[in-house]
Design an enzyme around this catalytic site. Structure first.
Site, PDB file in Angstrom:
ATOM      1  N   HIS A  29      41.883  81.843  43.848  1.00 17.11           N
ATOM      2  CA  HIS A  29      40.834  82.344  44.742  1.00 17.11           C
ATOM      3  C   HIS A  29      39.510  82.647  44.044  1.00 17.11           C
ATOM      4  O   HIS A  29      38.478  82.791  44.721  1.00 17.11           O
ATOM      5  CB  HIS A  29      41.298  83.617  45.452  1.00 17.11           C
ATOM      6  N   ASP A  74      50.763  77.668  48.112  1.00 18.13           N
ATOM      7  CA  ASP A  74      50.654  79.104  48.361  1.00 18.13           C
ATOM      8  C   ASP A  74      50.422  79.342  49.855  1.00 18.13           C
ATOM      9  O   ASP A  74      49.874  78.486  50.553  1.00 18.13           O
ATOM     10  CB  ASP A  74      49.455  79.627  47.558  1.00 18.13           C
ATOM     11  N   HIS A  93      48.302  81.296  51.125  1.00 19.57           N
ATOM     12  CA  HIS A  93      46.862  81.434  51.342  1.00 19.57           C
ATOM     13  C   HIS A  93      46.146  80.146  50.945  1.00 19.57           C
ATOM     14  O   HIS A  93      46.544  79.468  49.998  1.00 19.57           O
ATOM     15  CB  HIS A  93      46.309  82.594  50.509  1.00 19.57           C
ATOM     16  N   ASP A 130      54.607  83.118  48.064  1.00 15.24           N
ATOM     17  CA  ASP A 130      54.341  84.052  49.154  1.00 15.24           C
ATOM     18  C   ASP A 130      54.488  83.441  50.541  1.00 15.24           C
ATOM     19  O   ASP A 130      54.178  84.085  51.549  1.00 15.24           O
ATOM     20  CB  ASP A 130      52.964  84.708  49.008  1.00 15.24           C
TER      21      ASP A 130
END
Length: 390
Positions: free
Chosen positions: A130, A166, A168, A255
């Site tokens: 990120h 992931d 996200h 996640d």
């Protein structure tokens, strides 16, 4: 595969510690390595020590002003700026040193692949996808994924594919290469209308001659193993085949699991295992076997991440573990007092990883997501969005 693999690890990775009750607790890394070691996954595998990324290497991706802010942050006042000093990215002691070491670990992995010393390398401490050019975000200070890719581009590679599984969106890596046709970024994630960072729509395609090299597959909350794998197969293999990368870089966040406290997909550890094995196959089929695997998110620290990433390590070193493998008593004895909760006794959740391949229909939310991505991207890369054979 034998000696053609490298596992980059040192306990100094545990210094990337955002402190207190922060979700990104480095204990997940320690517990993963303990579990993999006790199961024999790493027997005879020399662990390669990371090095610190230099400022020049970090500036392949990050602005000098941001690098200076990270250096200074532990000694500055509260108003640091650049996304530092927030709840997500609190300032911590030796922040630059810890972050540079994570980036250096991914660089060492890239260097070993580029030199021909190994075909596969893994850094479970990496995957901080990120971080942006000028600011920290989402628990990530330096974007080791982007730094490793940028280094590979500087050292002779001309086509690199990045696949991010992931939960996200892999927004920082996408941003790093959004206008660079040499890098294909593929992110499979929970729909941005329902999860931070709110990006990763199918319409985000790349720009400036790189249209079609940014691929986003946004899945509805609650998606389970069969649906996730159906969507992955409907998009990712065809995009990789069309791009023909020289190396595959993957961010393997755990996640997406149904127990993860920060998101809403519903995969199992069995789904993670199937995904890692499929990524290995795709590296063999489309990237000459060159595979750089990185960690990422995962906030069920005791019950999920160690099992998931033990499967990742086993997959990279070709020592695949039976899902019914029992969690060793020694690991349980070490972890139970730390966890304060019941621990799984095997490397399986009993998840169902069978799935029906996408057949061209769009009758469910999941299939609508597949169609949206294929119709946005496939015409730009010479594929038929409506033909399931593509």
């Amino acid at each position: 595969m034998g000696e053609r693999v490298a596992v980059v690890w040192d306990e100094s990775f545990l210094g990337y510690d955002l402190g207190g009750d922060h979700p990104l607790n480095p204990i997940r890394l320690d517990l993963t390595m303990r579990l993999a070691t006790e199961l024999g996954v790493l027997d005879g595998v020399e662990l390669v020590k990371p090095r610190s990324a230099t400022d020049d290497e970090i500036e392949l991706v990050h602005d000098p002003s941001y690098l200076a802010a990270v250096h200074a942050a532990p000694y500055s006042g509260w108003d640091v700026g650049h996304g530092l000093g927030t709840a997500d990215n609190p300032v911590f002691d030796r922040m630059h040193e810890a972050s540079a070491l994570v980036a250096g670990g991914s660089l060492v992995a890239a260097e070993l692949i580029a030199s021909g010393a190994v075909d596969r390398a893994v850094n479970i401490g990496g995957g901080l996808h990120h971080a942006m050019a000028s600011h920290a975000a989402g628990f990530c200070v330096y974007n080791d994924c982007s730094i490793a890719i940028a280094w590979l581009l500087e050292n002779g590679f001309e086509r690199i594919a990045y696949v991010d599984v992931d939960v996200h969106h892999g927004d920082g890596v996408q941003a790093s290469f959004y206008g660079d046709p040499r890098v294909l970024t593929i992110s499979v994630h929970q729909h941005p209308m329902t999860l931070w960072p709110g990006t990763g729509y199918p319409r985000e395609l790349g720009t400036g001659g790189a249209e079609g090299t940014s691929v986003n597959l946004a899945l509805p909350p609650g998606t389970k193993d069969p649906g996730w794998l159906r969507a992955f197969e409907a998009v990712v293999p065809a995009a990789l085949a069309a791009f023909r990368p020289q190396v595959l870089v993957t961010q393997c966040g755990a996640d997406t699991h149904h127990e993860d406290p920060l998101a809403d997909l519903s995969l199992s550890v069995d789904g993670h295992r199937a995904t890692y094995q499929r990524l290995r196959e795709l590296a063999e089929q489309h990237a000459g076997g060159k595979w750089l695997a990185l960690g990422g998110g995962g906030y069920s620290l005791f019950r999920v991440v160690p099992r998931s990433w033990t499967h990742l390590l086993a997959t990279v070193v070709d020592r695949d573990l039976n899902p019914d493998t029992t969690v060793p008593a020694g690991w349980m004895a070490h972890t139970a007092p730390l966890a304060g909760t019941a621990l799984p006794t095997s490397l399986s959740d009993g998840g169902d990883t069978g799935f029906a391949r996408w057949d061209g229909t769009a009758e469910t939310q999941l299939d609508n997501a597949i169609v949206a991505t294929r119709r946005a991207v496939f015409p730009l890369i010479g594929l038929d969005p409506d033909d399931p054979r593509d």
